[in-house]
Design a protein around this motif. Sequence first.
Motif, PDB file in Angstrom:
ATOM      1  N   UNK A 142       0.817  -1.209   0.000  1.00 50.92           N
ATOM      2  CA  UNK A 142       0.000   0.000   0.000  1.00 50.92           C
ATOM      3  C   UNK A 142       0.851   1.259   0.000  1.00 50.92           C
ATOM      4  N   UNK A 143       1.952   1.269   0.743  1.00 51.65           N
ATOM      5  CA  UNK A 143       2.819   2.445   0.743  1.00 51.65           C
ATOM      6  C   UNK A 143       3.614   2.548  -0.550  1.00 51.65           C
ATOM      7  N   UNK A 144       4.008   1.432  -1.118  1.00 50.74           N
ATOM      8  CA  UNK A 144       4.782   1.476  -2.367  1.00 50.74           C
ATOM      9  C   UNK A 144       3.981   2.124  -3.490  1.00 50.74           C
ATOM     10  N   UNK A 201      -1.749  -9.121   1.732  1.00 51.83           N
ATOM     11  CA  UNK A 201      -1.519  -7.676   1.695  1.00 51.83           C
ATOM     12  C   UNK A 201      -1.965  -7.077   0.368  1.00 51.83           C
ATOM     13  N   UNK A 202      -1.697  -7.786  -0.727  1.00 55.29           N
ATOM     14  CA  UNK A 202      -2.082  -7.259  -2.042  1.00 55.29           C
ATOM     15  C   UNK A 202      -3.607  -7.232  -2.201  1.00 55.29           C
ATOM     16  N   UNK A 203      -4.262  -8.288  -1.738  1.00 58.37           N
ATOM     17  CA  UNK A 203      -5.733  -8.301  -1.835  1.00 58.37           C
ATOM     18  C   UNK A 203      -6.344  -7.215  -0.963  1.00 58.37           C
ATOM     19  N   UNK A 204      -5.750  -6.947   0.196  1.00 60.26           N
ATOM     20  CA  UNK A 204      -6.258  -5.883   1.059  1.00 60.26           C
ATOM     21  C   UNK A 204      -6.100  -4.520   0.390  1.00 60.26           C
ATOM     22  N   UNK A 205      -4.950  -4.277  -0.230  1.00 63.80           N
ATOM     23  CA  UNK A 205      -4.731  -2.969  -0.882  1.00 63.80           C
ATOM     24  C   UNK A 205      -5.637  -2.797  -2.096  1.00 63.80           C
ATOM     25  N   UNK A 206      -5.721  -3.813  -2.918  1.00 62.46           N
ATOM     26  CA  UNK A 206      -6.526  -3.700  -4.139  1.00 62.46           C
ATOM     27  C   UNK A 206      -8.006  -3.563  -3.797  1.00 62.46           C
ATOM     28  N   UNK A 207      -8.485  -4.338  -2.820  1.00 60.48           N
ATOM     29  CA  UNK A 207      -9.891  -4.255  -2.463  1.00 60.48           C
ATOM     30  C   UNK A 207     -10.278  -2.925  -1.851  1.00 60.48           C
ATOM     31  N   UNK A 208      -9.346  -2.249  -1.202  1.00 61.20           N
ATOM     32  CA  UNK A 208      -9.655  -0.975  -0.548  1.00 61.20           C
ATOM     33  C   UNK A 208      -9.372   0.224  -1.438  1.00 61.20           C
ATOM     34  N   UNK A 209      -8.318   0.209  -2.207  1.00 59.87           N
ATOM     35  CA  UNK A 209      -7.864   1.413  -2.920  1.00 59.87           C
ATOM     36  C   UNK A 209      -8.113   1.379  -4.420  1.00 59.87           C
ATOM     37  N   UNK A 211       2.215 -13.679   7.990  1.00 59.32           N
ATOM     38  CA  UNK A 211       1.797 -12.341   8.413  1.00 59.32           C
ATOM     39  C   UNK A 211       1.684 -12.295   9.934  1.00 59.32           C
ATOM     40  N   UNK A 212       2.042 -11.191  10.545  1.00 58.54           N
ATOM     41  CA  UNK A 212       1.905 -11.077  12.002  1.00 58.54           C
ATOM     42  C   UNK A 212       0.431 -11.035  12.422  1.00 58.54           C
ATOM     43  N   UNK A 213       0.227 -11.140  13.705  1.00 59.08           N
ATOM     44  CA  UNK A 213      -1.130 -11.255  14.240  1.00 59.08           C
ATOM     45  C   UNK A 213      -1.912  -9.950  14.070  1.00 59.08           C
ATOM     46  N   UNK A 214      -1.235  -8.795  14.099  1.00 56.75           N
ATOM     47  CA  UNK A 214      -1.969  -7.527  13.979  1.00 56.75           C
ATOM     48  C   UNK A 214      -2.542  -7.335  12.565  1.00 56.75           C
ATOM     49  N   UNK A 215      -1.872  -7.904  11.553  1.00 53.09           N
ATOM     50  CA  UNK A 215      -2.415  -7.818  10.190  1.00 53.09           C
ATOM     51  C   UNK A 215      -3.671  -8.676  10.067  1.00 53.09           C
ATOM     52  N   UNK A 216      -3.645  -9.875  10.646  1.00 47.20           N
ATOM     53  CA  UNK A 216      -4.851 -10.704  10.649  1.00 47.20           C
ATOM     54  C   UNK A 216      -5.999  -9.996  11.372  1.00 47.20           C
ATOM     55  N   UNK A 217      -5.677  -9.339  12.481  1.00 49.74           N
ATOM     56  CA  UNK A 217      -6.710  -8.613  13.228  1.00 49.74           C
ATOM     57  C   UNK A 217      -7.281  -7.469  12.397  1.00 49.74           C
ATOM     58  N   UNK A 218      -6.423  -6.781  11.666  1.00 49.76           N
ATOM     59  CA  UNK A 218      -6.890  -5.689  10.808  1.00 49.76           C
ATOM     60  C   UNK A 218      -7.780  -6.209   9.681  1.00 49.76           C
ATOM     61  N   UNK A 219      -7.431  -7.315   9.093  1.00 48.90           N
ATOM     62  CA  UNK A 219      -8.231  -7.881   8.004  1.00 48.90           C
ATOM     63  C   UNK A 219      -9.602  -8.315   8.512  1.00 48.90           C
ATOM     64  N   UNK A 242     -12.142  -9.480  -0.350  1.00 49.75           N
ATOM     65  CA  UNK A 242     -10.970  -9.971  -1.101  1.00 49.75           C
ATOM     66  C   UNK A 242      -9.850 -10.381  -0.154  1.00 49.75           C
ATOM     67  N   UNK A 243      -9.711  -9.648   0.968  1.00 50.20           N
ATOM     68  CA  UNK A 243      -8.646  -9.975   1.920  1.00 50.20           C
ATOM     69  C   UNK A 243      -9.079 -11.044   2.918  1.00 50.20           C
ATOM     70  N   UNK A 244     -10.340 -11.064   3.290  1.00 50.57           N
ATOM     71  CA  UNK A 244     -10.815 -12.063   4.251  1.00 50.57           C
ATOM     72  C   UNK A 244     -10.699 -13.482   3.689  1.00 50.57           C
TER      73      UNK A 244
END
Length: 557
Positions: free
Chosen positions: A297-299, A378-386, A431-439, A446-448
């Motif tokens: 997402x930052x890239x 991470x890619x599915x989360x970025x594409x689905x949101x942005x 992926x760390x646990x905080x990324x799973x929590x965010x998803x 797409x990310x779930x």
Amino acid sequence: MSSRALRRLKGEQRAQAALHHDDEDQWEEEEDDEEQKKNIYELIGGFDVAEGPSDEETTERPDEGAPLEKHNVKSEKSSKRKKKKKKKKKAPVENGKEAVAAADDIDALLETLDKTKGLSHASADGCAAEHRPVLYVEHRNLNPETELKRYFGARAVLGDQRPKQRQRQFHRCTWMTVPKDTWPRFSRPERALYCFECAFHPVFSLTSGTSRLDYRRPENRAFYLALFKHVMFLEKRGCPRTALEYCKLILSLDPDDDPLCMLLFFDFLCLRCREYNTLIRLYEEWEVHRNLSQLPNFAFSVALSYYQLSQQEDVPPEEQQQLKHKSDVLLQDALIMFPGALMPLLDLCTVQPDAAVSSHAFFGPKSQIGQPPALSQLLCLYVGRCHTLWKEPGLMLWLEENVRTVLTRVDTHDPYVEDCQNKRKQRYQSAPRNIHRHVLMAEIKEATATLPLEVTTQPGMAFDPLPPLDSIVSYSRPERQNAGAESESTLSLFFRSLLPNFNLQRPEDGQEVARAGRELNQEVNRLMVAMRDMLANIQFQEPQWEDNPDRDEEEWD
């Protein structure tokens, strides 16, 4: 026009002129009287004899000459009044010129003062914004009505709320939410935030960025979750600037661990509210110790921010070229590092890719199949949101241009392409646990769908999704002494079920407790005996039916 109409018009003009003249005379006489009242010491100097006859002359002269004298006096007074009129007319003209000149000077001075003040305020605000931390929270941006007023105006936002504000009850002054008399159904996060803010410690600050809340403590998680839900609600409501401010607040509470992984949300909100410089500043300050360029997402979002800045009209041409070149380089690096994001992005934007792009091995299906699961998430989360941010025609042309450049670099065996391929293999293993929590909390389908089985099959609660494995329990329940539990009576076990801390046999006061227990047992036994006697004396008597030949036998059937 007829002669009668002309005569009538002239008569009206003469009458108006006479009335105007009489009004002026009356006004001048009033002024003379006021001057005489004000200048009472002028009577000492004596008046000119020619101004009017004395008392002796008026007594000696006959009555016939009185009208002539009065006429002369009036004529002299009228001549003096005319002279005064001329002087007064000249004086206002001169005074008016001086007043206009003075007013022009004052206006000019005020304009210069405003300009200098504006420049000083602008420079002060700019300097203050530069020296402030990047996660600095402004109070005025925490109110969504401030942003809505900027878009639609105060009248459209407030509506009929102004007359009703006088009848509102007293509420505590808060920054995050404004309590309403009738809270709508969807404002549960606002209610929760209002309750949390009322319970804040006096030293706790929302804007300083130095207050910390440890997510490992269960007492702090409710505040995190309420803020996250409020951010999502504000973004859907169309208040991205306010949502960004709350995102800063969540990130400032624990910037090192970032328990809700707000960095995956920060770039999207910055692009939505066009805070490009804020996103670039965070990227430049945190890239050294957080490696933000390794997040897809930052890239992509930083490159998009540079491109949007290059398209602004108030930017000089040379700076536009520099920003455009910087955005091209960053976008090409992002496409080389994360090639699996291109095809899903074009799919959601309903854009048909070129045959040369879709058939190439670098951007084809092979790039998506061979990437690690954590990177796919991470890619599915970025594409689905942005993906909605890329639907502008100008952005698609810019993306197409850089995609062709990337294919050229891949075909020419650029060493950076191989370097990125090695990084993808070594990193993004899990992926760390905080990324799973965010998803889980973001609810992006797409990310779930990319979550691992150990997360989806794990039982969890909505009020505490995926709690940390190293949670800090602040309140520990004391252990009960189970010695002699087998010899306890039924009554003691009954009291223990009601009061978990009840223990009939404690070593420190065993004798007293034992005596009290015996007395209690005796009282209970007496109560039981009395109840048995009462139940034994109860007898059931059958009802006596009268001999009634007309009674229906099946009446009670």
